[in-house]
Design a protein around this motif. Structure first.
Motif, PDB file in Angstrom:
ATOM      1  N   HIS A 178      20.065  33.078  31.869  1.00 25.65           N
ATOM      2  CA  HIS A 178      21.112  34.023  31.450  1.00 25.65           C
ATOM      3  C   HIS A 178      21.462  33.876  29.969  1.00 25.65           C
ATOM      4  N   TYR A 179      21.068  32.752  29.339  1.00 27.55           N
ATOM      5  CA  TYR A 179      21.299  32.645  27.894  1.00 27.55           C
ATOM      6  C   TYR A 179      20.519  33.716  27.128  1.00 27.55           C
ATOM      7  N   LYS A 182      22.513  36.770  26.435  1.00 32.54           N
ATOM      8  CA  LYS A 182      23.694  36.717  25.559  1.00 32.54           C
ATOM      9  C   LYS A 182      23.388  37.437  24.244  1.00 32.54           C
ATOM     10  N   GLU A 216      30.834  22.316  27.243  1.00 36.35           N
ATOM     11  CA  GLU A 216      31.673  22.946  28.265  1.00 36.35           C
ATOM     12  C   GLU A 216      32.895  22.084  28.510  1.00 36.35           C
ATOM     13  N   TYR A 226      24.231  20.088  44.188  1.00 39.61           N
ATOM     14  CA  TYR A 226      23.110  20.476  43.325  1.00 39.61           C
ATOM     15  C   TYR A 226      23.040  19.573  42.099  1.00 39.61           C
ATOM     16  N   ASP A 235      19.611  20.838  34.144  1.00 38.05           N
ATOM     17  CA  ASP A 235      20.515  21.973  34.317  1.00 38.05           C
ATOM     18  C   ASP A 235      20.615  22.828  33.047  1.00 38.05           C
ATOM     19  N   HIS A 240      18.137  26.664  29.061  1.00 37.02           N
ATOM     20  CA  HIS A 240      18.908  27.307  27.992  1.00 37.02           C
ATOM     21  C   HIS A 240      18.678  26.688  26.613  1.00 37.02           C
ATOM     22  N   LYS A 345      34.854  24.596  24.798  1.00 35.23           N
ATOM     23  CA  LYS A 345      33.796  25.435  25.366  1.00 35.23           C
ATOM     24  C   LYS A 345      33.194  26.213  24.207  1.00 35.23           C
ATOM     25  N   GLN A 378      29.018  31.703  21.573  1.00 37.45           N
ATOM     26  CA  GLN A 378      30.204  31.921  22.407  1.00 37.45           C
ATOM     27  C   GLN A 378      31.229  30.813  22.154  1.00 37.45           C
TER      28      GLN A 378
HETATM   29  C1  BG6 Z   1      24.236  27.282  34.082  1.00 36.25           C
HETATM   30  C2  BG6 Z   1      24.408  25.859  34.517  1.00 36.25           C
HETATM   31  O1  BG6 Z   1      22.879  27.604  34.012  1.00 36.25           O
HETATM   32  O2  BG6 Z   1      24.843  27.467  32.826  1.00 36.25           O
HETATM   33  C3  BG6 Z   1      25.868  25.487  34.558  1.00 36.25           C
HETATM   34  O3  BG6 Z   1      23.818  25.667  35.793  1.00 36.25           O
HETATM   35  C4  BG6 Z   1      26.543  25.805  33.246  1.00 36.25           C
HETATM   36  O4  BG6 Z   1      26.029  24.112  34.871  1.00 36.25           O
HETATM   37  C5  BG6 Z   1      26.233  27.218  32.810  1.00 36.25           C
HETATM   38  O5  BG6 Z   1      27.925  25.648  33.428  1.00 36.25           O
HETATM   39  C6  BG6 Z   1      26.753  27.478  31.403  1.00 36.25           C
HETATM   40  O6  BG6 Z   1      26.663  28.844  31.129  1.00 36.25           O
HETATM   41  P1  BG6 Z   1      27.633  29.530  30.093  1.00 36.25           P
HETATM   42  O7  BG6 Z   1      27.175  30.950  30.041  1.00 36.25           O
HETATM   43  O8  BG6 Z   1      29.024  29.377  30.600  1.00 36.25           O
HETATM   44  O9  BG6 Z   1      27.439  28.792  28.794  1.00 36.25           O
END
Ligand code: BG6
Length: 489
Positions: A178-179, A182, A216, A226, A235, A240, A345, A378
């Motif tokens: 999902h990164y 962004k 974070e 997990y 993770d 990412h 964050k 972010q």
């Molecule tokens: C996920 C991880 O892929 O990305 C999580 O499994 C993490 O542990 C998250 O919190 C972070 O994503 P974002 O978009 O909040 O930076």
């Protein structure tokens, strides 16, 4: 461009990801007219829900993400639910029947997206059944969207890949990172390749080091089962962090097609130096949070979290120094760090340029600062360029100045969510911002060598307090090279 008609079959429809990200993203696409009217969604999961219960659930999720939602009832009328047992052919036969009916009803031309947003142990099984029970046998396109984790290491990733490739070709597989959805991660390429002032300097002659931080404040939350077997390396780094590294390090592609961009990223990952054996200690730092304070609130240490082994050796923090063995980057460290329960964050990239050959403005009170290009991924989205300029007044003294572009203030705060972009891309058959198998394999290969060493040797954990920027050793990693982490708060 019009979005193709399509049926989306969502496995794991009652889960957290669907609720927090997927339904609101689908709704946003719908609201903006980016979803064809000819779409239907089948949610599946174990629970015995009716279409109505599911629709209410979807509505709830959308209304949690945003206060008002026009046309919400129209939107949810496209949602259907089928209780499902992922290991039972009978379940798939019923699914196929519903899919075929909806295909007729909405004139979907047989286009199907299978979205696996659920426990990874079933990815392979589902993919087998989709083919064996005839769901992939359709006149339109068929695509598989698969969430992380894609395996646990190279070996398991290979096995999974082999299995899903029985039902889908590489070009039909959309592996989510999902990164890559962004806005500012997508912007890395544009900043580099659309600006005459950066690309000529983007190499070891002018850049001294690059720092990527993704911190974070959240802890492990409800995901300990997990996370205990994963840790921050698997993770966050395997996917990412290495994806951002690849985008920063890659050569300019010859054009913007999916294949060209992916093959440059692959080439970059191939030139990443393997860190193994004794070197792991020198190049990588791991951490685990102890109790501490997050924004004035007391939080427990990782080992006291629910479902975490009180002796757990799982890392919740990783810092590392990555080196590329190629002409462009020889000698330039790429430092990465990521962790849970940190002070802030924030995801930021700091590109530090080398010092100018001599300092004409030397002044014992004010050293010249190096030029920095900061890419804010972010929570803010933007770019800042740190320069030196003349201080107002009579003397020839310098002062740091910053040129900033904040994309939120330009385009309105509504930059689309990562998932919104990725779902849109998948509907359009654009796999550029999804990870190719070769990228996955190279990333696991890099990460496995580190986790192999870490698994052999236990650490004295916890070694950083919740609410801080990580263990001291992460600062020393840069100090050894004469650098320091630029603050990201
Ligand atoms: C996920 C991880 O892929 O990305 C999580 O499994 C993490 O542990 C998250 O919190 C972070 O994503 P974002 O978009 O909040 O930076």
């Amino acid at each position: 461009i019009e979005t193709p008609k399509s049926l989306i079959m969502l496995f794991g429809a009652t889960g957290d990801l669907a609720k927090r990200k997927l339904f609101p993203s689908l709704y946003n696409l719908y609201r903006k007219g980016k979803l064809s009217e000819n779409f239907a969604i089948i949610g599946t999961a174990r629970r015995d829900w009716s279409h109505e219960v599911f629709r209410d659930h979807v509505k709830d999720s959308v209304l949690t993400a945003r206060k008002t939602a026009e046309k919400i009832d129209e939107f949810i009328s496209h949602f259907y639910y089928q209780a499902h047992d992922v290991t039972d052919s009978e379940s798939y036969i019923q699914l196929k029947k519903l899919a075929d009916d909806l295909d007729q009803q909405y004139q979907l031309e047989g286009n199907r997206i299978f979205y696996l947003a659920m426990a990874p142990e079933y990815f392979g099984t589902i993919s087998d059944h989709l083919k064996d029970d005839g769901l992939t046998n359709t006149n339109g396109f068929k695509r598989l969207v698969i969430e992380k984790p894609f395996g646990h290491d190279l070996e398991s990733a290979k096995a999974l890949n082999k299995q899903i490739r029985k039902s889908f070709s590489e070009s039909e597989i959309y592996r989510i990172d999902h990164y890559l959805g962004k806005a500012m991660v997508q912007n890395i390429e544009v900043i580099r390749f659309a600006n005459a002032i950066f690309e000529p300097l983007w190499n070891n002659r002018y850049i001294s080091n690059i720092q990527i931080t993704s911190s974070e404040m959240l802890g492990v939350e409800e995901r300990a089962r997990y996370y205990e077997n994963s840790g921050a390396l698997r993770d966050m780094v395997q996917n990412h962090m290495l994806q951002m590294v690849a985008l920063l390090a890659m050569e300019p592609p010859i054009n913007l097609t999916t294949n060209e961009i992916r093959s440059e990223k692959v080439r970059a990952l191939r030139s990443l130096r393997a860190i193994e054996g004794e070197d792991v200690q020198k190049y990588f730092v791991r951490g685990q949070y102890g109790a501490g304070n997050i924004q004035g609130e007391k939080v427990v240490g990782y080992r006291d979290e629910v479902n975490v082994d009180p002796q757990s050796n799982t890392e919740t923090y990783v810092a590392g120094k990555l080196m590329f063995d190629n002409f462009r980057w020889a000698g330039v460290p790429f430092y990465i760090r990521t962790g849970k329960r940190m002070a802030t964050k924030s995801t930021k990239i700091v590109v530090q340029f080398k010092d100018i050959p001599m300092n004409l403005y030397y002044n014992k009170d004010q050293q010249l600062n190096p030029n920095l290009l900061v890419i804010h991924i972010q929570p803010e989205e933007g770019i800042t360029l740190h320069l030196n300029a003349k201080k107002a007044g009579q003397n020839m003294e310098t002062t740091p100045v910053q040129l900033s572009f904040a994309s939120s203030s330009m385009e309105g705060i509504n930059t689309p969510e990562a998932y919104e972009k990725l779902i849109y891309d998948c509907l359009h058959g654009d796999a550029t911002n999804f990870t190719h198998w070769d990228e996955v394999a190279l990333s696991w290969n890099f990460v496995d060598k580190i986790s192999n060493v870490w698994e052999e040797k236990k650490m004295e954990f916890p070694n950083y307090e919740a609410g801080t920027m990580g263990p001291k050793a992460a600062d020393e990693l840069l100090e050894k090279d004469g650098f320091f982490w630029w603050p990201v708060e």
